[in-house]
Design an enzyme around this catalytic site. Structure first.
Site, mmCIF file in Angstrom:
data_model
loop_
_atom_site.group_PDB
_atom_site.id
_atom_site.type_symbol
_atom_site.label_atom_id
_atom_site.label_comp_id
_atom_site.label_asym_id
_atom_site.label_seq_id
_atom_site.Cartn_x
_atom_site.Cartn_y
_atom_site.Cartn_z
ATOM 1 N N LYS B 80 0.851 -1.195 0.000
ATOM 2 C CA LYS B 80 0.000 0.000 0.000
ATOM 3 C C LYS B 80 0.884 1.241 0.000
ATOM 4 O O LYS B 80 1.889 1.292 0.721
ATOM 5 C CB LYS B 80 -0.905 -0.024 1.242
ATOM 6 N N SER B 155 -9.642 2.467 3.085
ATOM 7 C CA SER B 155 -8.773 3.134 2.134
ATOM 8 C C SER B 155 -7.921 2.172 1.306
ATOM 9 O O SER B 155 -7.428 2.547 0.251
ATOM 10 C CB SER B 155 -7.857 4.094 2.884
ATOM 11 N N SER B 179 -9.675 0.079 7.284
ATOM 12 C CA SER B 179 -9.114 0.185 5.930
ATOM 13 C C SER B 179 -8.456 -1.084 5.404
ATOM 14 O O SER B 179 -8.134 -1.155 4.226
ATOM 15 C CB SER B 179 -8.110 1.336 5.856
#
Ligand SMILES: [Mg+2]
Ligand SMILES: [Zn+2]
Lengths: 99, 503, 505
Positions: B80, B155, B179
């Site tokens: 990420k 997210s 997330s």
């Protein structure tokens, strides 16, 4: 809790260093008010006898030994700088003319 | 011919160890898949084919030379973009960091490198991890591989979508209010938020420091356990890191799968269900409870009355900490600078932040600035931190009665892109079931529990354990997963529609 | 602009209230929250890392030594040590503040509620209340380009973050009232005492000229109570805060200036603005800081990346037991032990020679001898070279060795000065210089007798005078013998031999 006025938004935007147009401020005032109204209920539930929790796990006294670690080189430190000069980060004037 | 992209991480590791495949072949297969589907999925912000293949080749050479290698050596991974990677652009999904090449590695990045895992690239995310749909990325949304018109969650939508689109077998996520778990839920994958402090946050671009936690994303519970093993452990660079030995998560998963859950006490959290939860979500949740019963678990219900206030507390604590954490994006040392000349640094900072931050980030910075400002602190931030105490007490009481707590991970299956973009409050509700764990610092897992009959989209099952009991998640999760896959006759991901492939 | 009104006049008409914030830079090896070296004077941006540059993702970890230093300082200031204290973020944007927040302490400082006795020049003791002493990090350093080199009128600025993250302890006094025209003197003595304490504790080099100890001075004036009225019933005036007053003399000057400026405004019926002002060393004035349309709102909240500091009571007591004496107590004790006069003591203090003399005495020299060297020959050389006494290339052990050579008769005063000169020139310890330069006193009586006989034979008239009872005439023969032995004879011994050979004794 009262909702946010446009003037509140202008003050917050100045504190947060975010330029906002008049229209932005209007829109933000509406959105923030709705959110603030929705979250304000936190003050209803927790009385004076409830301690605040800042850290999810109750650790204390986490320190490091006073031992030097390598620093970045000056070139690495400055590599991403929008502007640099004389080994330092260059920024526009700090005080305006009127100051 | 084997399509290696459809294999799990541990399967890949075993196949490499058995000499059936090389890391270069696996890595290339992932890179090919990325090239084939990215135009539709957009899970990645950056793909580093060269770097990944170089790592893979070095692993293959060492393996050929008979050297000892870590368990996951040669297994490709997606990271990420919240995690700082030395020499590789890192943006946290924000335009304000466009082009930033960090001069250092996050601790977890360093651990991935030490584990000799080829880094395929950096995955898309809501800007600074603020959002539940990845639509708030400064670089365009990621699409859910189950239905490209739908959100992949957020997210960490990029990491979850990369797994669901068979682009990577493993990915790293960060979970501040869900997330990792919510994207896992809506993409039919597995995601784990470890105990706060279980994985170092050093080098993870901070959203809300007291809530953030990095964790593993995978397509199976055991793969997640193996990645957690690599990521976790004490880090002297993170003062909030737990200085405790790491349990064997893979062994816990194997134990659960092999021996079932006899005597395990499972409690359903009353407040995380019922009204607002989609019918198909509830149905699949109930079916999983039945399977747990079948595995020997006792199911009860607990009430956590303070959870009613969790979302409100979260949306005060997070913006407050974020408003401070994001102050450093000031155009002085790195990142964007908007300077039209002839003005002060103060004006340049304000112009830069206006240009570089997206709407959701500005909204939360403003909200946090308000919540911390003189005269409001006690009512907002102060009260929210007290609610946190109440939520911890609710959890403590619940864990007196049960070994793990369970709920649906999200109230609904993934919604359509754009559907909630202009309604922040509706968007925030997606995290209602995941947020309490972050407020209390406890670990949580989401694993797929089937497809909702009404829309054929994935439903996630959430398991929560007491702090430091992450291994329990793997034990219970692996047992449930085994029962579910037995019922389905294969993994849920096998039911995913085939994506259109670019040629 | 300089006020017309003098400090004395201002103090005559108004009652001053003041407070001081002193920032002490700790001399730890590393910074407060990262492992970068804490050293003054390196190339710009070479002592920086992701943490102190505020790069995305970086996190602070507290320096254990800095915590210990802060607690020791708190104890030396008579403070309570909080059972659980924590760090907070003070949020404001400024280019030298890398993260755009300063990690400091707010509502839970580690040290609070102390008091410090300060001794004025005439021996008066004033007790200063200490509000708190808290830990925080320093900011980087801005250099202004264009204009006059100051922040005002600069075209742009350059930032060096080497100092960013250096550990500080900020000591805040309670409001100090009722000092009248001794206000400036008390302020100076207070800061001097803080400086001496931190040096005595060994937690800071205490060098004000390098910014290791920096003071901000708050001052307000209020009307004097009418006869029979209670001064404490008179409301306080508006205060100014003068930043970065960085020498003892400047503290006095800044108070003189501010008192005059405020008094003049008040007498003219104009308001004193509550504001931050900048000290101008050149002309001894203060200038207003940047105008603020709105009050600062620092949005303090507990630093989520750091955990509470909870020192054990045992550890605090250990640190307390190992504290050095308060400087004023130590001075009184030393003066008594050494038998110095008030004047000798004050000169030694003003010359920053106490530690040097202490160490010289510890190395074996008599106190007066040690004083004589440091305050005499060495003070002269330091003055000539324009450096501090302690910066001279000579150690207290050297001086003790030198004095022992004198005491044993191996060196006379003149030779001792030559030996010292050699040491200061880098030729080694006094003993080594004596050896290398062949400076030893001629102590072989037969050699001296021969020299005396030769001198007497050369000056028979002098011999006659001596034998005639004019003993002081022997001086001429002493001089001749000293010349013949190139000064390496002990004059007293020479005189004895002369008298003996002349048959006088
Ligand atoms: Mg301060
Ligand atoms: Zn540093």
């Amino acid at each position: 809790m009262s909702s946010l006025e446009k003037s509140d938004v202008a003050r917050l935007a100045a504190l947060a260093r975010i330029d906002m147009t008049d229209a932005d401020q209007d829109r933000m005032a509406g959105q923030l008010s709705a959110i603030v109204d929705a979250v304000a209920k936190v003050s209803e539930v927790a009385g004076d006898d409830i301690p605040a929790t800042s850290h999810p796990l109750p650790l204390v006294n986490v320190h490091r030994e006073d031992v030097v670690r390598p620093s970045l080189t000056q070139a690495d430190a400055l590599a991403a700088a929008p502007a640099a000069e004389e080994g330092r980060f260059r920024v526009p004037q700090i005080l305006g003319e009127e100051a | 011919m084997t399509d290696w992209t459809r294999k799990g991480a541990l399967e890949m590791a075993d196949a490499m160890a058995a000499g059936e495949v090389t890391s270069v072949e696996l890595t290339q297969a992932c890179l090919d898949r990325i090239a084939a589907v990215e135009a539709n999925v957009h899970a990645f912000l950056l793909v580093d084919a060269e770097g990944a293949l170089a790592t893979a080749a070095a692993v293959d050479a060492d393996r050929a030379a008979g050297k000892d290698l870590p368990r996951l050596a040669g297994v490709p991974i997606a990271i990420k973009d919240v995690l700082v990677t030395k020499g590789m652009e890192t943006t946290a999904g924000s335009k304000i960091l466009s082009g930033w090449i960090p001069p250092y590695d996050a601790t977890v990045t360093a651990k991935i490198r030490e584990a000799r895992m080829p880094i395929l690239g950096k995955t898309n995310m809501d800007e600074f991890a603020m959002g539940s749909s990845t639509e708030h990325s400064g670089y365009g949304p990621t699409h859910n591989p189950w239905d490209l018109d739908r959100i992949p969650g957020g997210s960490g939508g990029g990491s979850a979508a990369a797994l669901a689109a068979w682009e990577a077998p493993l990915a790293i996520g960060s979970d501040t209010g869900g997330s990792i778990r919510q994207p896992a839920s809506v993409t039919g994958t597995v995601g784990v938020k470890p105990t706060y402090g279980g994985v170092s946050r050093y080098g993870a671009i901070a959203l809300a420091s007291s809530l953030d936690q990095l964790g593993p994303c995978a397509r199976s519970v055991e793969d997640a356990a193996a990645l957690h093993q690599v990521m976790g452990g004490h880090d002297p660079m993170d003062a909030t890191s737990l200085d405790e030995p790491l349990p064997d998560f893979v062994a816990a998963a194997q134990e659960g799968r092999a021996n079932g859950l006899k005597g395990l006490k499972v409690a359903v959290i009353k407040e995380l269900g019922g009204e607002g939860y989609q019918a198909g979500v509830k149905q699949r949740f109930e079916e999983s409870l039945d399977l747990l019963r079948g595995l020997g678990a006792e199911i009860t219900e607990v009430s956590c009355p303070s959870f009613e206030y969790a979302l409100a507390a979260y949306y005060l604590i997070l913006p407050s900490e974020a408003s401070s954490n994001l102050a450093k994006f000031d155009s002085v040392r790195f990142g964007l600078r908007v300077d039209e000349g002839g003005t002060t640094i103060e004006r340049v900072m304000a112009a830069t932040r206006a240009e570089g931050f997206g709407d959701e980030v500005k909204r939360r910075i403003m909200l946090g600035t308000y919540a911390l400002s003189a005269g409001y602190y006690d009512a907002y931030y102060g009260s929210a931190q007290k609610v946190r105490t109440l939520i911890q007490r609710d959890f403590a009481a619940a864990f007196e009665q049960a070994d793990v707590l369970v709920s649906p991970t999200t109230p609904t299956t993934p919604f359509k892109l754009g559907e909630q973009l202009d309604d922040p409050l509706a968007m925030y509700l997606n995290d209602v079931a995941t947020i309490p764990a972050n407020l209390a610092g406890i670990p949580g897992m989401s694993l797929p529990s089937g497809l909702a009959p009404e829309d054929n989209l994935p439903v996630g099952f959430q398991i929560l354990a007491p702090a430091r009991e992450d291994a329990r998640l793997y034990r219970v999760g692996a047992a449930l997963e085994a029962a579910l896959t037995a019922q389905w006759g294969g993994s849920l991901m096998a039911q995913a529609p085939e994506l259109e492939v670019a040629r | 602009m300089s006020p017309q009104m003098s400090y004395a006049d201002a103090m005559d008409k108004f009652d001053p209230v003041f407070g001081i914030e002193v920032h002490v830079e700790l001399n730890t090896k590393t910074k407060m929250f990262c492992g970068c070296a804490n050293e003054f004077g390196a190339e710009p941006n070479t002592q920086v890392c992701p943490v102190c540059l505020g790069l995305p993702g970086a996190m602070p970890v507290t320096n254990q030594k800095a915590v210990e230093s802060a607690i020791r300082l708190g104890l030396a200031l008579g403070c309570q040590i909080r059972e659980s204290s924590r760090f907070a973020r003070k949020n404001y944007f400024y280019p030298d503040l890398a993260k755009d927040y300063q990690i400091s302490q707010y509502d839970e400082p580690t040290c609070y509620e102390g008091s410090l006795d300060v001794v004025l020049d005439d021996g008066t003791v004033v007790t200063i209340g200490i509000e708190r002493a808290h830990m925080e990090e320093d900011a980087g350093k801005n250099t202004h380009k264009g204009g006059t080199g100051g922040i005002q009128g600069a075209d742009y600025s350059l930032v060096d973050y080497n100092r960013g993250g250096v550990p500080l302890v900020e000591i805040v006094t309670k409001p100090i009232e009722g000092m009248g025209d001794r206000t400036a003197e008390v302020a100076r003595a207070y800061v001097a005492t803080i400086r001496d304490i931190v040096k005595g504790l060994g937690i800071s080099d205490g060098r004000m000229e390098q910014g290791s100890v920096r003071a901000d001075v708050n001052l307000s004036l209020r009307a004097k109570a009418a006869d029979g009225e209670d001064q404490s019933a008179v409301p306080f005036g508006k205060r100014s805060e003068t930043k970065n007053v960085n020498s003892l003399r400047a503290i006095e000057r800044a108070i003189h200036h501010e008192a005059g400026r405020q008094a003049e405004l008040l007498l003219a019926g104009k308001p004193v603005v509550q504001e931050t002002r900048h000290w101008q060393e050149g002309d001894g004035t203060t200038t207003p800081g940047r105008s603020k349309e709105e009050a600062e709102d620092y949005r303090y909240f507990p630093e989520p990346d750091l955990l509470p500091v909870e020192p054990s009571r045992e550890w605090i007591e250990e640190l307390r037991a190992a504290l050095p004496e308060h400087p004023s107590k130590m001075r009184a004790r030393l003066q008594q032990e050494w038998g110095f006069s008030d004047l000798e003591m004050r000169d030694a203090i003003n010359a920053d020679a106490l530690v040097l003399i202490t160490d010289t005495v510890a190395a074996g020299a008599a106190p007066q001898a040690a004083r004589k060297w440091w305050m005499g020959e060495l003070a002269r050389v330091a003055n000539e070279r324009d450096i501090a006494l302690e910066a001279l290339p000579v150690t207290p052990a050297d001086i003790a060795e030198l004095q022992s050579l004198v005491d044993s008769g191996a060196l006379n005063d003149k030779l001792a000065r030559q030996a010292l000169e050699g040491t200061l020139a880098g030729e080694g310890s006094p003993a080594a210089v004596v050896k290398a330069r062949g400076l030893e006193v001629v102590s072989d009586d037969s050699a001296l007798e021969a020299a005396v006989d030769a001198a007497l034979a050369a000056q028979p008239d002098v011999l006659a005078k001596i034998q005639d009872g004019k003993v002081q005439a022997a001086g001429a023969i002493v001089g001749a013998v000293m010349q013949a032995t190139k000064g390496q004879a002990d004059a007293g011994r020479v005189r004895e031999i002369i008298l003996k050979r002349a048959g006088v004794q």
